[in-house]
Scaffold this active site. Structure first.
Site, PDB file in Angstrom:
ATOM      1  N   ASP A 113      10.290  -5.181  -1.488  1.00  0.00           N
ATOM      2  CA  ASP A 113      10.239  -3.874  -1.699  1.00  0.00           C
ATOM      3  C   ASP A 113      11.821  -3.400  -2.217  1.00  0.00           C
ATOM      4  O   ASP A 113      12.466  -3.725  -1.330  1.00  0.00           O
ATOM      5  CB  ASP A 113       9.569  -2.953  -0.684  1.00  0.00           C
ATOM      6  CG  ASP A 113       8.245  -3.134  -0.626  1.00  0.00           C
ATOM      7  OD1 ASP A 113       7.343  -2.898  -1.496  1.00  0.00           O
ATOM      8  OD2 ASP A 113       7.986  -3.781   0.623  1.00  0.00           O
ATOM      9  N   ASP A 141      -3.569   1.418  -4.963  1.00  0.00           N
ATOM     10  CA  ASP A 141      -3.385   1.925  -3.561  1.00  0.00           C
ATOM     11  C   ASP A 141      -4.435   2.948  -3.199  1.00  0.00           C
ATOM     12  O   ASP A 141      -5.015   3.856  -3.925  1.00  0.00           O
ATOM     13  CB  ASP A 141      -2.039   2.745  -3.739  1.00  0.00           C
ATOM     14  CG  ASP A 141      -0.843   1.972  -3.854  1.00  0.00           C
ATOM     15  OD1 ASP A 141      -0.844   0.871  -4.041  1.00  0.00           O
ATOM     16  OD2 ASP A 141       0.342   2.644  -3.939  1.00  0.00           O
TER      17      ASP A 141
END
Lengths: 212, 252
Positions: free
Chosen positions: B11, B130
């Site tokens: 990330d 998601d």
């Protein structure tokens, strides 16, 4: 000694950053080209390929290089074809009915069938037949929905299985065509690229040793 | 036969690795290219690089970071964060990505998936899905904008639709579990893996090899984890040894 130049056909349809980086790691200097003479004569040539059969053949036709690619294979010059680049060598593909491939090797490309995930994305086996010299057993990274089901006559081949058999790669002398992506296949793939460069007379660096 | 992939996730924000709990409270954990090289040496099967702030702040993922990771990496590289157009995807692929992941823009305009697949091939296009459990606990809804926006869209319906439109893979993240370390949402993984015909990558909640084993047994093709690798709790090779001990084949 400066790094040997390895030419990459500029088809315009493939993202080739991974191929360029892999050639550099192997000690070569990648150079993009669409020049007919270079594609015919280069010491080492890569035909990359990401995408679909029809745009791939269209790119080759627009560059006007089908005949020099055929001549190159007829002369057995060192050539590495990757993924779609391998499929384009065949006569046709179920992905593009009515479109003729290069026809450098006999046979057709067909879609995976059966209860499996498509596209095949991930690491799968490479099992060379005894006639192979560049290809060794191992795992390679594949990204494909279509495949050659049978090895073409006159070529040594490696096989794999994704629900049903597929041809992982074919080789004849310094000509190597892989359904998988050697540039994304870790140390095993890096060593395959090095062996191919060596077969082209280019001293490759042993860029990545297999960890003990 | 395909073997399950173990995928460390980077990330990234502003060229540095960050990893936070449910996308908040981000903390720095290093340089992406050197970290990717370490994961490669440890036997990672693929690397995912997500620009976690891209969608919220309207930024593209750092192309220089992608190029630096690519130069060192002889593994597949999937990049996501801030893909709004086919040209955004082209820039990432040119920089060195092999696949691009798209979430918010695809939900806003599903036809984007088809344009991407037509231009680059479906094997390049990853749906970043998601999902969060609905308050009724009976199903999952699609979440966009880095976990901030609940769309009301049914996750299974969207997964099926996205594949029909051109997505070649699904990166499935449980927003409820992301960064929490309480294990993947196994019911979610099973539901999407069953519904989708393309490969599914499990994401969100891994705390150790047992969670990865459970996810693979639920039917996913790959397992993604960030914290367990960043924090040094586990290495990819130590995880693979645990998987092998559980009878799951891995690439050595």
């Amino acid at each position: 000694m400066p790094p040997a130049q390895v030419y990459i056909v500029r088809t315009g349809i493939a993202n080739i950053a991974s191929v360029l980086a892999a050639i550099r790691r192997a000690g070569g200097e990648p150079v993009m080209t669409a020049d007919r003479t270079v594609i015919d004569q280069a010491t080492a040539l890569v035909l990359p390929g990401v995408g679909a059969f029809s745009p791939g053949m269209r790119a080759i036709d627009e560059l006007g290089i089908a005949d020099v690619l055929k001549a190159r294979f007829a002369a057995a010059r060192p050539t590495l074809c990757i993924c779609l680049g391998m499929q384009l060598l065949f006569e046709s593909s179920q992905e593009a009915p009515g479109i003729r491939g290069l026809g450098i090797v006999p046979g057709t490309i067909s879609k995976f069938t059966g209860n499996i995930r498509i596209p095949q994305l991930g690491w799968n086996q490479v099992q060379p037949d005894p006639a192979c010299s560049l290809l060794k057993p191992g795992f390679a990274y594949y990204a494909n929905s279509y495949r050659a089901a049978q090895a073409p006559a006159g070529w040594a081949s490696a096989s794999s299985t994704h629900g049903e058999p597929l041809i992982a790669a074919i080789e004849r002398g310094p000509m190597l065509a892989c359904q998988f992506h050697p540039e994304l296949s870790g140390p095993w793939g890096a060593q395959l690229i090095s062996r191919w460069l060596t077969s082209a007379g280019i001293p490759a660096q042993r860029a990545e040793a297999i960890p003990c | 036969m395909l073997i399950p992939r173990i995928i460390p996730c980077l990330d990234v924000r502003d060229g540095r690795i960050v990893k936070g709990v449910q996308f908040a409270n981000l903390r720095d954990a290093g340089d992406p290219a050197s970290r990717a090289a370490i994961y490669q040496d440890h036997g990672a099967d693929e690397i995912v690089l997500l620009d976690v702030s891209a969608t919220l702040e309207g930024r593209q993922a750092a192309l220089r970071t992608i190029a630096a990771v690519r130069e060192a990496l002889s593994l597949p590289l999937t990049v996501g964060g801030g893909v709004r157009t086919a040209d955004d995807a082209a820039a990432m692929l040119d920089a060195g990505a092999d696949k691009v992941a798209v979430n918010t823009a695809a939900v806003n305009e599903p036809a984007l998936l088809t344009r991407l697949a037509d231009r680059f091939g479906c094997q390049c296009i990853v749906l970043a899905l998601d999902a969060a459990l609905r308050p009724t606990q009976s199903s999952w809804e699609v979440v966009t904008r880095s976990g901030k926006h609940r769309t009301g869209l049914d996750a299974i319906t969207w997964a099926t639709q996205a594949v029909a439109l051109g997505a070649g893979e699904i990166l499935l993240t449980s927003i409820d579990r992301d960064g929490v370390g309480s294990g993947y949402d196994i019911d979610l993984l099973r539901a999407i893996s069953t519904a989708a015909s393309v490969p599914v990558i499990a994401s969100g909640g891994a705390s150790g090899p047992d969670d990865l084993v459970a996810a693979i047994r639920a039917g996913v093709d790959a397992v993604l984890a960030a914290s367990i690798f960043h924090d040094g709790l586990w290495t990819v090779d130590s995880v693979k040894r645990q998987l092998a001990a559980s009878g799951i084949p891995t690439r050595q």
